[in-house]
Design an enzyme around this catalytic site. Sequence first.
Site, short mmCIF file in Angstrom:
data_model
loop_
_atom_site.label_atom_id
_atom_site.label_comp_id
_atom_site.label_asym_id
_atom_site.label_seq_id
_atom_site.Cartn_x
_atom_site.Cartn_y
_atom_site.Cartn_z
N ARG A 3 0.71 -1.26 0.38
CA ARG A 3 0.37 0.58 0.16
C ARG A 3 0.51 1.49 -0.10
O ARG A 3 2.22 1.04 0.50
CB ARG A 3 -0.43 -0.52 1.18
CG ARG A 3 -1.83 -0.96 1.69
CD ARG A 3 -2.74 -1.07 0.29
NE ARG A 3 -3.31 -0.08 -0.06
CZ ARG A 3 -4.71 0.08 -0.77
NH1 ARG A 3 -4.15 -0.93 -2.21
NH2 ARG A 3 -5.40 0.96 -0.60
N HIS A 11 13.46 -2.44 -1.05
CA HIS A 11 12.68 -2.45 -2.08
C HIS A 11 14.09 -3.07 -2.92
O HIS A 11 15.27 -3.40 -2.89
CB HIS A 11 13.41 -1.30 -2.87
CG HIS A 11 12.74 -0.90 -4.27
ND1 HIS A 11 11.56 -1.52 -5.00
CD2 HIS A 11 13.20 -1.06 -5.40
CE1 HIS A 11 11.29 -1.11 -5.94
NE2 HIS A 11 12.27 -1.33 -6.18
N ALA A 16 19.97 -11.84 -1.35
CA ALA A 16 20.42 -10.50 -0.49
C ALA A 16 19.64 -9.45 0.89
O ALA A 16 20.26 -9.03 1.76
CB ALA A 16 21.29 -9.72 -1.69
N GLU A 17 18.32 -9.73 0.07
CA GLU A 17 17.24 -9.01 1.29
C GLU A 17 17.67 -9.29 2.54
O GLU A 17 17.41 -8.84 3.32
CB GLU A 17 16.28 -8.78 0.45
CG GLU A 17 16.31 -7.94 -0.95
CD GLU A 17 14.60 -8.16 -1.50
OE1 GLU A 17 13.47 -7.82 -0.35
OE2 GLU A 17 14.45 -8.38 -2.47
C1 GRF Z 1 10.51 -8.26 -1.81
O1 GRF Z 1 11.38 -8.15 -2.87
C2 GRF Z 1 10.87 -6.79 -0.95
O2 GRF Z 1 12.26 -5.84 -1.47
C3 GRF Z 1 9.55 -6.44 -1.90
O3 GRF Z 1 8.14 -7.20 -1.86
C4 GRF Z 1 9.27 -8.33 -1.79
C5 GRF Z 1 8.38 -9.16 -0.81
O4 GRF Z 1 9.31 -9.81 -0.24
N1 GRF Z 1 9.40 -4.52 -1.55
P1 GRF Z 1 8.82 -10.91 1.04
O5 GRF Z 1 7.09 -10.83 1.25
O6 GRF Z 1 9.78 -9.94 2.11
O7 GRF Z 1 9.07 -12.61 0.71
#
Ligand code: GRF
Length: 229
Positions: free
Chosen positions: A94, A112, A176-177
């Site tokens: 949102r 992101h 990486a996230e």
């Molecule tokens: C991730 O790729 C994040 O960077 C983006 O939305 C995705 C969410 O994935 N904003 P999750 O729900 O954390 O698995």
Amino acid sequence: MTARRKSGILISGRGSNMAALIDACKAPDFPAEISVVISNRADAPGLERARSDGIATAVVDHRQFDDRPAFEEQLDRTLRDHGVEIVCNAGFMRLLTEFFVQKWYNRQINIHPSLLPAYTGLHTHERILQDGVRITGCTVHFVRTEMDAGPIIAQAAVPVLTTDTPDTLADRVLAAEHAVYPLALRLVAEGRARVVGDKVVLDCGDHATEPLYSPPITQICAVPAGSQS
Ligand code: GRF
């Protein structure tokens, strides 16, 4: 250790970044704890994962409110009810208005899946492959009203392989996230990521390169032994 900063996570779906933050907070020396996970969708799979870790959850369904301010007021109230000090958006789908962004100014962060300011918005991996980009990654930043914009806290660089599909690239970036989001929350919770003007000034002590993960060039394109002149 000083008190752990109470954090709330906003999700809309799978919640794998949420899970990475929950897991990081299990370490006794981590400077934050997760007080509540809030989803705008009752069927978000991440809610069950949070509950299984004993974390309080709440659903604030945007469709049950007349307008955005009413929805955001309830979000804000739920966060405050749980004593939240830092808000982490993790796949929260949102857009937030000035009303909410101001309430949590410099206390709300987002992840992101691109190296911002490049490739804001949706379908990043498809667009990156279409453009023939060689390196992508992910970014954690403070939230502003403009989508996927705001002072950058931490980034991770990820190679794009010629064999990649959007899915394989998304998997590599997601890994990486999961590494970089806990690092960014740590920096914010410890007060080591200060916003000065429109940038983040980091106090990383002896670990000046900590907020940038980058693969060594040899890993991206290994040079076969004996081919160097
Ligand atoms: C991730 O790729 C994040 O960077 C983006 O939305 C995705 C969410 O994935 N904003 P999750 O729900 O954390 O698995």
